[in-house]
Design a protein around this motif. Structure first.
Motif, PDB file in Angstrom:
ATOM      1  N   VAL A 364      48.433 -17.866 -46.981  1.00 50.32           N
ATOM      2  CA  VAL A 364      49.867 -18.102 -46.890  1.00 50.32           C
ATOM      3  C   VAL A 364      50.630 -16.783 -46.769  1.00 50.32           C
ATOM      4  O   VAL A 364      51.525 -16.639 -45.923  1.00 50.32           O
ATOM      5  CB  VAL A 364      50.366 -18.906 -48.114  1.00 50.32           C
ATOM      6  CG1 VAL A 364      51.878 -18.827 -48.242  1.00 50.32           C
ATOM      7  CG2 VAL A 364      49.952 -20.356 -47.991  1.00 50.32           C
ATOM      8  N   MET A 365      50.295 -15.817 -47.610  1.00 50.87           N
ATOM      9  CA  MET A 365      50.979 -14.532 -47.556  1.00 50.87           C
ATOM     10  C   MET A 365      50.704 -13.818 -46.233  1.00 50.87           C
ATOM     11  O   MET A 365      51.601 -13.197 -45.642  1.00 50.87           O
ATOM     12  CB  MET A 365      50.534 -13.660 -48.729  1.00 50.87           C
ATOM     13  CG  MET A 365      50.738 -14.304 -50.091  1.00 50.87           C
ATOM     14  SD  MET A 365      52.412 -14.940 -50.357  1.00 50.87           S
ATOM     15  CE  MET A 365      53.364 -13.438 -50.334  1.00 50.87           C
ATOM     16  N   LYS A 366      49.475 -13.922 -45.748  1.00 48.69           N
ATOM     17  CA  LYS A 366      49.129 -13.291 -44.473  1.00 48.69           C
ATOM     18  C   LYS A 366      49.902 -13.941 -43.327  1.00 48.69           C
ATOM     19  O   LYS A 366      50.454 -13.248 -42.452  1.00 48.69           O
ATOM     20  CB  LYS A 366      47.624 -13.419 -44.232  1.00 48.69           C
ATOM     21  CG  LYS A 366      47.180 -12.911 -42.866  1.00 48.69           C
ATOM     22  CD  LYS A 366      45.719 -13.231 -42.612  1.00 48.69           C
ATOM     23  CE  LYS A 366      45.336 -12.898 -41.177  1.00 48.69           C
ATOM     24  NZ  LYS A 366      43.941 -13.288 -40.870  1.00 48.69           N
ATOM     25  N   GLU A 367      49.930 -15.285 -43.314  1.00 45.16           N
ATOM     26  CA  GLU A 367      50.613 -15.982 -42.227  1.00 45.16           C
ATOM     27  C   GLU A 367      52.124 -15.791 -42.296  1.00 45.16           C
ATOM     28  O   GLU A 367      52.794 -15.758 -41.256  1.00 45.16           O
ATOM     29  CB  GLU A 367      50.266 -17.474 -42.262  1.00 45.16           C
ATOM     30  CG  GLU A 367      48.797 -17.798 -42.004  1.00 45.16           C
ATOM     31  CD  GLU A 367      48.300 -17.238 -40.685  1.00 45.16           C
ATOM     32  OE1 GLU A 367      49.107 -17.106 -39.747  1.00 45.16           O
ATOM     33  OE2 GLU A 367      47.103 -16.946 -40.594  1.00 45.16           O
ATOM     34  N   GLN A 368      52.662 -15.654 -43.491  1.00 47.19           N
ATOM     35  CA  GLN A 368      54.090 -15.355 -43.611  1.00 47.19           C
ATOM     36  C   GLN A 368      54.393 -13.998 -42.987  1.00 47.19           C
ATOM     37  O   GLN A 368      55.400 -13.818 -42.290  1.00 47.19           O
ATOM     38  CB  GLN A 368      54.509 -15.355 -45.080  1.00 47.19           C
ATOM     39  CG  GLN A 368      55.979 -15.012 -45.295  1.00 47.19           C
ATOM     40  CD  GLN A 368      56.908 -16.039 -44.692  1.00 47.19           C
ATOM     41  OE1 GLN A 368      56.847 -17.211 -45.041  1.00 47.19           O
ATOM     42  NE2 GLN A 368      57.774 -15.621 -43.795  1.00 47.19           N
ATOM     43  N   SER A 369      53.502 -13.032 -43.229  1.00 39.85           N
ATOM     44  CA  SER A 369      53.668 -11.710 -42.621  1.00 39.85           C
ATOM     45  C   SER A 369      53.561 -11.792 -41.100  1.00 39.85           C
ATOM     46  O   SER A 369      54.320 -11.143 -40.377  1.00 39.85           O
ATOM     47  CB  SER A 369      52.607 -10.750 -43.179  1.00 39.85           C
ATOM     48  OG  SER A 369      52.695  -9.482 -42.567  1.00 39.85           O
ATOM     49  N   ASN A 370      52.619 -12.638 -40.613  1.00 40.87           N
ATOM     50  CA  ASN A 370      52.473 -12.802 -39.161  1.00 40.87           C
ATOM     51  C   ASN A 370      53.733 -13.413 -38.549  1.00 40.87           C
ATOM     52  O   ASN A 370      54.163 -13.011 -37.465  1.00 40.87           O
ATOM     53  CB  ASN A 370      51.263 -13.686 -38.850  1.00 40.87           C
ATOM     54  CG  ASN A 370      49.953 -12.962 -39.058  1.00 40.87           C
ATOM     55  OD1 ASN A 370      49.906 -11.738 -39.085  1.00 40.87           O
ATOM     56  ND2 ASN A 370      48.876 -13.717 -39.208  1.00 40.87           N
ATOM     57  N   VAL A 371      54.317 -14.391 -39.241  1.00 41.91           N
ATOM     58  CA  VAL A 371      55.543 -15.011 -38.739  1.00 41.91           C
ATOM     59  C   VAL A 371      56.661 -13.977 -38.649  1.00 41.91           C
ATOM     60  O   VAL A 371      57.378 -13.895 -37.637  1.00 41.91           O
ATOM     61  CB  VAL A 371      55.964 -16.189 -39.648  1.00 41.91           C
ATOM     62  CG1 VAL A 371      57.373 -16.670 -39.295  1.00 41.91           C
ATOM     63  CG2 VAL A 371      54.986 -17.340 -39.516  1.00 41.91           C
ATOM     64  N   ASP A 372      56.812 -13.176 -39.693  1.00 39.33           N
ATOM     65  CA  ASP A 372      57.861 -12.154 -39.691  1.00 39.33           C
ATOM     66  C   ASP A 372      57.636 -11.129 -38.584  1.00 39.33           C
ATOM     67  O   ASP A 372      58.576 -10.736 -37.876  1.00 39.33           O
ATOM     68  CB  ASP A 372      57.909 -11.450 -41.050  1.00 39.33           C
ATOM     69  CG  ASP A 372      58.336 -12.397 -42.176  1.00 39.33           C
ATOM     70  OD1 ASP A 372      58.982 -13.411 -41.863  1.00 39.33           O
ATOM     71  OD2 ASP A 372      58.000 -12.117 -43.339  1.00 39.33           O
ATOM     72  N   ASN A 373      56.391 -10.700 -38.419  1.00 37.29           N
ATOM     73  CA  ASN A 373      56.081  -9.714 -37.372  1.00 37.29           C
ATOM     74  C   ASN A 373      56.350 -10.286 -35.978  1.00 37.29           C
ATOM     75  O   ASN A 373      56.931  -9.598 -35.115  1.00 37.29           O
ATOM     76  CB  ASN A 373      54.619  -9.270 -37.480  1.00 37.29           C
ATOM     77  CG  ASN A 373      54.363  -8.389 -38.688  1.00 37.29           C
ATOM     78  OD1 ASN A 373      55.291  -7.758 -39.214  1.00 37.29           O
ATOM     79  ND2 ASN A 373      53.123  -8.351 -39.148  1.00 37.29           N
ATOM     80  N   ASN A 374      55.932 -11.528 -35.763  1.00 35.05           N
ATOM     81  CA  ASN A 374      56.132 -12.130 -34.439  1.00 35.05           C
ATOM     82  C   ASN A 374      57.611 -12.423 -34.177  1.00 35.05           C
ATOM     83  O   ASN A 374      58.051 -12.370 -33.025  1.00 35.05           O
ATOM     84  CB  ASN A 374      55.307 -13.413 -34.324  1.00 35.05           C
ATOM     85  CG  ASN A 374      53.837 -13.146 -34.066  1.00 35.05           C
ATOM     86  OD1 ASN A 374      53.453 -12.696 -32.995  1.00 35.05           O
ATOM     87  ND2 ASN A 374      53.009 -13.400 -35.061  1.00 35.05           N
TER      88      ASN A 374
END
Length: 450
Positions: A364-374
């Motif tokens: 979840v934390m990794k995918e949240q970071s991916n969403v923010d980066n994208n």
């Protein structure tokens, strides 16, 4: 009469406000699903079946009453030999019955002591718990499936908005490039390049619209809503609903929060009771009975009824099993090993569930970071495209750079949407792994709060 018709026509033509269907929030969809999903009836019936099993187990310790009746036609009456010297110097053959005999008996039996039955009664509590937990697990699955389908609708709508915006950009560029072709400032192939991307965009929109329709039908199915009826979904606040909370996973996990873990605990208790029940089978059983009957005999059928005489008896019955030791011991050992395996599987499940939780929290934390980066990449790609578009308008760059900048924006949008859907899925997996799906549901905002 003509005036009346005119008034009616004017009245019919007047615009009246039509009550529109209010948009359904995620909480509204889950509320509807928890009431109307067809699996609810199945698990409600299982709960009723558990109550019926409890009554059945209790009935074994309640009085049982039975009435039996027989009519025998002795085609050849059996005779008994009385040896010589008893009634005379010769053997005498005597029949102690007649051709017809009737018997009617009512009997009541009451168990006084049977440890195996008493032990079985302890299972009633856990059978009810098992049915309730199965119902809870089904509700959690409904929440999970509805939330996942709802998230897909949000992502496909976001995709459609982006695709339509991109298509409008290509349409405007086609008009500009067509004018440039007429003026002879650019070649026809430049217009063809933009047209190809425009046509591709139309195809992508059709695919996205189809995916959106399928996801809406999936949501209707999950909540038990008629598929052929329109369901207006409000997914505008879905991004905030599925936003990740800062979860570290350090010691906050409890396996007991998961319904499937508690079901395994209940099953282990039931196996313990079954083992105790088999052990108790070697103990004596004591019961009492009382019976009242009538018996009659006759050479013809009718006298066998008219001459019936009553009889009655009360008594105690003691049963002591003696010679089934090996069979019962084998059954006890089987039950014991099943219980031991269930206890060990419970420990294995606890470790596995903790692993699922830790992995889900990390994802979840990794995918949240991916969403923010994208999301930042989209803004950056938009900025690059705006600059390139301005340069192309001024003639300081060519169409190839313009198309490359637009394609980079489309790629950034695609990556963002994929990350968004993956993040939503990871969030629901985390709620499932931590056993907090019901908490997630109760904490959702209502439509008015959105």
């Amino acid at each position: 009469m003509k005036n009346l018709k005119l008034i009616l026509l004017l009245f019919a033509a007047m615009p009246f406000p039509v009550a529109a269907q209010s948009a359904w929030s995620l909480k509204t969809c889950i509320d509807y699903g928890l009431k109307n999903n067809r699996t609810n009836l199945i698990y409600a019936n299982e709960k009723k079946a558990a109550d019926a099993r409890a009554k059945e187990a209790l009935a074994a310790y309640l009085p049982s009453v039975g009435v039996n009746g027989t009519v025998d036609d002795n085609l050849k009456v059996q005779q008994t030999l009385i040896p010589a010297g008893v009634l005379g110097p010769e053997d005498v053959r005597v029949a102690f019955t007649k051709k017809f005999n009737t018997n009617l008996i009512a009997r009541i039996d009451q168990t006084i002591y049977d440890q195996s039955l008493l032990t079985s009664l302890k299972a009633n509590k856990y059978n009810k718990q098992q049915a309730e937990l199965n119902q809870l697990q089904n509700e959690e699955m409904i929440i999970y499936n509805v939330s996942t389908a709802f998230a897909q609708i949000f992502v496909y709508r976001e995709q459609l908005n982006m695709l339509r915006s991109n298509l409008e950009t290509y349409r405007k560029q086609m008009e500009i490039t067509a004018l440039q072709v007429k003026k002879g400032t650019v070649l026809r192939k430049d217009l063809d390049k933009v047209t190809v991307d425009y046509n591709n965009g139309q195809s992508q929109i059709r695919v996205a619209e189809s995916n959106l329709s399928l996801s809406e039908n999936q949501l209707k199915y999950e909540i038990g809503y008629p598929v052929d009826k329109v369901l207006t979904v409000d997914s505008t606040a879905a991004a905030d609903v599925f936003k990740a909370d800062p979860i570290s996973g350090n010691g906050s996990f409890l396996a007991e929060n998961r319904a499937d873990y508690r079901i395994s605990q209940v099953n282990t208790k039931l196996l313990e009771i079954e083992e105790s029940r088999i052990k108790a089978g070697v103990l004596p059983k004591l019961s009492a009975y009382a019976q009242y009957g009538m018996i009659g005999y006759g050479d013809q059928l009718k006298p066998s009824f008219s001459t019936m005489a009553p009889y009655s008896a009360i008594g105690l019955k003691l049963t002591i099993p003696l010679f089934d030791f090996f069979k019962r011991n084998a059954q006890r050992e089987q039950a014991m090993y099943k219980r031991l395996n269930a206890e060990e599987n419970l420990k294995i499940d606890e470790d596995r569930y903790r692993l699922e939780y830790e992995n889900s929290a990390t994802k979840v934390m990794k995918e949240q970071s991916n969403v923010d980066n994208n999301r930042r990449n989209i803004e950056l790609a938009r900025s690059v495209f705006r600059t390139t578009d301005l340069q192309y308008t001024k003639g300081t760059t060519d169409l190839t750079d313009w198309l490359n900048a637009q394609n980079s924006l489309k790629e950034a949008q695609k990556n963002y949407l994929n990350a968004l859907l993956t993040h939503f899925q990871a969030r629901m997996d985390l709620e499932k792994a931590s056993g907090t799906l019901k908490t997630f549901y109760t904490g959702l905002p209502t439509a008015n709060e959105n």
